[in-house]
Design an enzyme around this catalytic site. Structure first.
Site, mmCIF file in Angstrom:
data_model
loop_
_atom_site.group_PDB
_atom_site.id
_atom_site.type_symbol
_atom_site.label_atom_id
_atom_site.label_comp_id
_atom_site.label_asym_id
_atom_site.label_seq_id
_atom_site.Cartn_x
_atom_site.Cartn_y
_atom_site.Cartn_z
ATOM 1 N N ASP B 92 -7.162 2.259 24.751
ATOM 2 C CA ASP B 92 -7.935 2.832 23.843
ATOM 3 C C ASP B 92 -9.330 2.604 23.918
ATOM 4 O OD1 ASP B 92 -8.432 4.056 21.435
ATOM 5 O OD2 ASP B 92 -7.300 2.549 19.985
ATOM 6 N N PHE B 96 -11.646 2.473 17.217
ATOM 7 C CA PHE B 96 -10.802 2.088 16.121
ATOM 8 C C PHE B 96 -11.059 0.712 15.700
ATOM 9 C CE2 PHE B 96 -6.942 0.455 14.249
ATOM 10 C CZ PHE B 96 -6.845 1.250 12.986
ATOM 11 N N GLN B 194 -10.524 14.377 15.466
ATOM 12 C CA GLN B 194 -10.747 13.493 14.320
ATOM 13 C C GLN B 194 -10.632 14.622 12.957
ATOM 14 O OE1 GLN B 194 -10.129 10.325 13.502
ATOM 15 N NE2 GLN B 194 -10.542 9.366 15.533
ATOM 16 N N ASP B 271 2.006 5.182 20.383
ATOM 17 C CA ASP B 271 2.045 3.672 20.746
ATOM 18 C C ASP B 271 2.011 3.014 19.263
ATOM 19 O OD1 ASP B 271 -1.263 4.515 19.950
ATOM 20 O OD2 ASP B 271 -1.169 2.297 19.865
#
Lengths: 376, 376
Positions: B92, B96, B194, B271
């Site tokens: 990642d 986030f 998004q 995940d």
């Protein structure tokens, strides 16, 4: 059946290689028994203990009696089944824990009343109840209730507690003879000699206990704060007086150095929390000495923690990775360090044993210490 | 070389079975990727992940950049070597984490400045530096820098952040094309759409990103607090608009129920921290639902936690033993629960995949849920 066979005694010292046979496994001695107080060797899986050739582990009667308790253990069919461990288990009686962990102890001739270190509830252990609990646990080797004195402690106090200890151990043996195993395999009962660092008390304790029919003999009340040299001296004196043909267990010992010194003095069995406890604090045992994995110098050291002593950890992970896990607070760090330290100890004992069998224990000890101590 | 092959799409829904090929492993999809934020899937050993047939795990660029840092990872030869993991890794980007963990964020068109959650030190991530770090980590699948908005969040704020996100992702792709792998194997870059729960923004995001040459497409900004049904609806809408021939990754999802719902809607990769996080709190996933192992009712329950889903834990240990470990605060409890939960998820994905290939996914889902939800 003879439970303990001595294969070879190293000329020039008292180091000996033997085999102690339990119904769950054969224990090659000298042996180190990883400590699994509550039915788990902390942070190590049972299959990993098997993989590392642990033939026996410890459990603790005091702790197991509190959690999970005898009812659960009985329903489970004993500790072996409860924790799914098929090799031998030795249970400490809990004497040491009662005298070191609990408060508000009241000792009388009958037994000892104490408060649980968990919730303060009152419990009463007698020699008979301890054997009863160990029967339910189903340990291969049971230890009797004793009084473990602190160091230093007064001669007269020791003399007094020794009398009670001998009385308790005698009653344990009687209860042992009068009861059967719950699970169809035989169990053994060892004695524990006490007497602190007073040789005349040790001699008296050993003489009294040696006359009784125990399957092996433990040396208790050492590694409780006395200087190492004094411990070695008391062990040396004790093994001179203990029966030759029975296994000798030095309780709660110790570092690799302590183990070498006491193997040399004729000890067959050891247990100690330091491989696992130190592991959880990032201290690794290696053939080059003990190291603190959190040290900044390992940040980009991509070598194995130990090229010589092979464990899952040392064969697969670097100092830098292990340091990263500890610095990051990752559980895997404690797991890998624990695997390494237990693996190191077991491999260490294996090498000691081979050295004895090949008549070169003194040389092995010298070579090991030269490498082990230089890095400290 | 075609990196992703779809083998079969379940008639009656969008569930599909495929193979995603990386240079380290072949990932059979739908797949669950265990989360290994800091180079360890918490409390699970690498050999255990291999044993459980994990073909890919996650790492996190934000966290790895702080600890152990890029210099150590570079010297180690990348994350695979550092942690001794030979199968695929997805990283990642850290977007986030920057938006959820850190304080004092300053976003401009160029990138984002933030304070480390560890020590408050200031860091500046640009799309280019994120790719540079992921090149050093050497992940098989890299994620681009994006802005993950909370839920609920304002339409205009989303519109604004979406523009920056698309600009950043475009620059990530450019940096990706302009740089090479450090370690001789190819890496992939996915996009992240998004748009929160606004369908028109999702559509816009997907259209813009789909025109760029990404290797796969992720759906970000979900599982951040919105109702489950709304999440499913947005995923459904997204997979209707995403390219059919590229892998789809729903970030941060989820429970077994979430996985079934989203597989049905055409997601290939998942995940989530819940198998490992819940395990550490004594919550076990089983085919009969999630259970809290600390519950008193398990005190003397000597059954396996799951007769159906076989793991080292469920095949070797009882509910009573696992409860004892948790009640006693033993690390082995967290280890065995983590092994079980990760093993459960991986077996669950395997069964889902077989069901799709055999054209009976809808039936499988119904049967699984019937058993899984009844016990709750």
């Amino acid at each position: 059946m003879k439970r303990f066979n001595i294969e070879y005694v190293q000329p020039g010292c008292k180091a000996r290689a033997g085999v102690l046979t339990t119904e769950h496994s054969e224990i090659l001695t000298p042996a180190f028994m990883p400590v699994g107080t509550l039915g788990t060797v902390k942070a190590v899986e049972q299959r990993e203990l098997t993989e590392m050739n642990a033939e026996i582990i410890l459990g603790n009667t005091y702790h197991l009696n509190l959690r999970p308790g005898v009812e659960v253990l009985k329903q489970a069919g004993g500790l072996h089944k409860f924790m799914n461990w098929n090799r031998a288990i030795l249970t400490d009686s809990g004497g040491f824990q009662i005298f070191s962990l609990t408060k508000l102890k009241k000792i009388n001739d009958d037994g000892v009343e104490f408060s649980s270190h968990l919730d303060g509830t009152r419990h009463f252990f007698t020699p008979e109840t301890v054997i009863d609990i160990e029967r339910i646990i189903g340990s291969d080797i049971m230890m009797p209730l004793d009084i473990c004195m602190p160091n230093p402690s007064d001669y007269k106090d020791n003399l007094k507690s020794l009398e009670i200890t001998h009385n308790w151990e005698s009653r344990c043996l009687k209860q042992f003879k009068n009861t059967d195993s719950y699970y169809g395999y035989s169990q053994m009962l060892f004695s524990i000699c006490q007497g602190s660092t007073y040789k005349d008390l040790r001699k008296q304790s050993i003489e009294i206990l040696s006359e009784m029919d125990f399957d092996g003999n433990a040396i208790g009340g050492l590694a409780v704060g006395e200087p190492n040299e004094l411990m070695y001296d008391i062990v040396d004196f004790s093994t001179d007086n203990l029966p030759q043909d029975k296994p000798r267990y030095l309780m709660g010992v110790g570092t690799p150095v302590d183990i070498l010194e006491n193997v040399e003095r004729g000890v067959d069995l050891f247990d100690c929390v330091i491989p696992t406890r130190n592991a959880r604090h990032g201290r690794l045992f290696t053939s080059n000495g003990e190291l603190n994995i959190k040290n900044a110098k390992y940040k980009n050291n991509f070598n194995s923690p130990d090229e010589d002593y092979k464990t899952y950890t040392s064969e697969n992970f670097t100092l830098a990775y292990l340091r990263h896990l500890f610095i990051s607070g990752e559980i895997l760090g404690m797991q890998l360090a624990s695997i390494h330290n237990v693996g190191f100890y077991l491999e260490f004992m294996k090498r000691i044993r081979i050295a004895i069998l090949e008549g070169r224990f003194i040389e092995f000890k010298k070579d090991f210490l030269k490498k082990y101590l230089q890095e400290k």
